[in-house]
Design an enzyme around this catalytic site. Structure first.
Site, short mmCIF file in Angstrom:
data_model
loop_
_atom_site.label_atom_id
_atom_site.label_comp_id
_atom_site.label_asym_id
_atom_site.label_seq_id
_atom_site.Cartn_x
_atom_site.Cartn_y
_atom_site.Cartn_z
N LYS A 1 -16.49 -2.78 9.23
CA LYS A 1 -15.97 -1.52 9.11
C LYS A 1 -16.40 -1.24 7.63
CE LYS A 1 -11.28 -2.10 8.05
NZ LYS A 1 -9.86 -0.94 8.05
N LYS B 1 -8.64 -11.63 7.26
CA LYS B 1 -8.59 -11.62 6.59
C LYS B 1 -8.05 -12.96 6.02
CE LYS B 1 -7.72 -6.83 5.28
NZ LYS B 1 -6.58 -5.97 4.61
N LYS C 1 -12.09 -0.08 2.02
CA LYS C 1 -11.46 -0.04 0.81
C LYS C 1 -11.63 -1.83 -0.25
CE LYS C 1 -7.58 2.85 1.61
NZ LYS C 1 -7.07 1.65 2.19
N1 AQP Z 1 -13.87 2.68 8.35
C1 AQP Z 1 -12.83 3.31 9.37
N2 AQP Z 1 -13.26 3.89 9.76
C2 AQP Z 1 -12.38 4.37 10.73
N3 AQP Z 1 -11.41 4.66 10.22
C3 AQP Z 1 -10.43 3.46 9.30
N4 AQP Z 1 -9.53 3.81 8.47
C4 AQP Z 1 -9.31 2.22 7.69
N5 AQP Z 1 -11.14 2.06 7.56
C5 AQP Z 1 -11.45 2.86 8.69
C6 AQP Z 1 -7.75 4.38 8.86
O1 AQP Z 1 -7.54 4.90 7.88
C7 AQP Z 1 -6.23 4.79 7.24
C8 AQP Z 1 -5.70 3.87 6.49
O2 AQP Z 1 -5.67 2.67 6.35
P1 AQP Z 1 -5.60 1.96 5.57
O3 AQP Z 1 -5.44 1.61 3.84
O4 AQP Z 1 -4.26 1.06 5.92
O5 AQP Z 1 -6.15 0.33 5.36
P2 AQP Z 1 -7.31 -0.30 6.51
O6 AQP Z 1 -7.02 0.05 8.09
O7 AQP Z 1 -7.48 -1.98 6.18
O8 AQP Z 1 -8.48 0.21 6.12
P3 AQP Z 1 -9.55 0.16 4.59
O9 AQP Z 1 -9.85 1.28 3.79
O10 AQP Z 1 -10.39 -1.46 5.54
O11 AQP Z 1 -8.32 -1.08 3.34
P4 AQP Z 1 -7.94 -2.32 2.76
O12 AQP Z 1 -9.73 -2.85 2.42
O13 AQP Z 1 -7.56 -2.04 2.09
O14 AQP Z 1 -8.01 -3.36 4.31
C9 AQP Z 1 -5.94 3.75 8.84
O15 AQP Z 1 -5.03 4.49 9.40
C10 AQP Z 1 -7.43 3.24 9.62
O16 AQP Z 1 -7.09 2.87 10.75
#
Ligand code: AQP
Length: 338
Positions: A192, A111, A195
């Site tokens: 992956k 990031k 969001k």
């Molecule tokens: N692509 C994914 N596949 C499986 N699990 C996923 N998680 C996130 N993306 C995937 C799981 O969702 C939970 C919550 O995630 P988070 O909101 O704490 O942040 P993150 O892991 O960084 O998820 P995002 O959606 O990619 O958010 P941003 O873009 O804001 O960083 C976690 O248990 C994660 O493993």
């Protein structure tokens, strides 16, 4: 009965990766366990965000979690910033963590890159996450595969703190699903689903309509050659679709592969299975959204319950670290030998 803790950022619309990688496991884990789940709004401050939207997103994330099947009679659902001990314990842990181990965190490197203007909060994010987990004496942390490294850091910090100050924290373990632990972007299947990365066609929202789901699955990037085979390295697009279908049906991705002779067939069946998987979530969301006061009440009760557990753990940790307890005299200084 195990103590569970997990969290999710209100950093955008929840997607299929969040649902399959984490939230579905939270719903399963709430039965028969002592489960704590939180919307980690403080974490969302570590990236670019709109302060005018954050409160709304936080509330809506909680609503999404209830729609996905969290039951306030079975688990404790709360907002991270409503329990002040998260930030307080993060400081104690920052004084135990070291620069080198934080620099090795791949999520930070992905990031922030080499940017000097990356936020310090993004750098220390995994320490706040460790505080989230350790405050609740969590034994199990249901998360997607991308969080394994952060969990390892949490374990290291807990063990170091216990070693330095005496037994204080439970050392937790990650609980990662066997299938769909890392759902990939449908348009860029080596990245992956996320969001915060804008990929409108590559991301299936947890609340997407059947027509939107169908359109995105049909437009999903596949691989060269027409063979349907489960091989994440050579065929990441097809393998991602097989994982999604497997997660929705309970079969294994490799065994499903043999039943398709074309990508079109695979896409049609995957789309249908995902529509059915997410239909009840969408329906419950509509019902819950009509009664926002119910969500507020859940979050108030959740913060009260969470505060009791977090308060006791924080007190234990701050005493172990040698801080003066409010309203008390310091313990007698121990004689030092020699
Ligand atoms: N692509 C994914 N596949 C499986 N699990 C996923 N998680 C996130 N993306 C995937 C799981 O969702 C939970 C919550 O995630 P988070 O909101 O704490 O942040 P993150 O892991 O960084 O998820 P995002 O959606 O990619 O958010 P941003 O873009 O804001 O960083 C976690 O248990 C994660 O493993």
């Amino acid at each position: 009965m195990a103590r569970l803790l997990s969290g999710i950022q209100p950093s955008g619309d929840l997607h299929l990766g969040n649902y399959l990688g984490a939230i579905r496991g939270w719903v399963a884990g709430q039965r028969g366990n002592d489960a704590y789940y939180c919307v980690v709004d403080l974490h969302a401050l570590s990236g670019d965000y709109d302060p005018h939207q954050l409160a709304r997103r936080t509330f809506d994330t909680a609503l999404n979690l209830l729609a996905a099947g969290l039951d306030p009679d079975e688990c404790t659902l709360f907002v991270q910033s409503h329990v002040g001990e998260h930030s307080r314990l993060a400081w104690l842990l920052e004084c135990v963590a070291n620069l080198g181990e934080l620099r090795r965190m791949t999520q930070f490197k992905d990031k922030a890159g080499e940017s000097e203007s990356a936020r310090v909060g993004l750098f220390t994010y995994p320490v706040l996450q460790a505080a989230d987990i350790l405050l609740y004496d969590a034994e199990l942390v249901p998360v997607g595969d991308d969080q394994r490294q952060h969990l390892e850091l949490t374990r290291d910090l807990a063990q170091r703190f216990n070693h330095r100050y005496g037994p204080t924290f439970v050392v937790p373990e990650a609980s990662v699903p066997e299938v769909a632990a890392r759902v990939m972007d449908l348009q860029a299947p080596t990245r992956k689903m996320s969001k915060s990365v804008s990929s409108p066609l590559g991301t299936i929202g947890m609340l997407d309509s059947p027509a939107e789901i169908d359109r995105k699955v049909r437009k999903a990037v596949t691989d060269t050659g027409g063979e349907v085979r489960y091989d994440p390295d050579a065929k990441p697009g097809v393998s991602n679709l097989l994982e999604l279908l497997a997660a929705a049906t309970g079969a294994s991705p490799a065994s499903l592969a043999g039943s398709f002779t074309s990508y079109g067939q695979l896409k049609a069946q995957t789309s249908e299975a995902l529509v059915e998987l997410l239909r009840p979530v969408r329906e419950r969301y509509v019902e819950l959204a009509a009664d926002p006061a119910q969500v507020t009440a859940v979050l108030v009760a959740g913060a009260e319950r969470a505060s009791q557990v977090a308060g006791a753990t924080f007190e234990r940790a701050s005493m172990a670290a040698g801080l003066l307890a409010p309203g008390s005299e310091p313990p007698r200084a121990q004689e030092t030998a020699g």
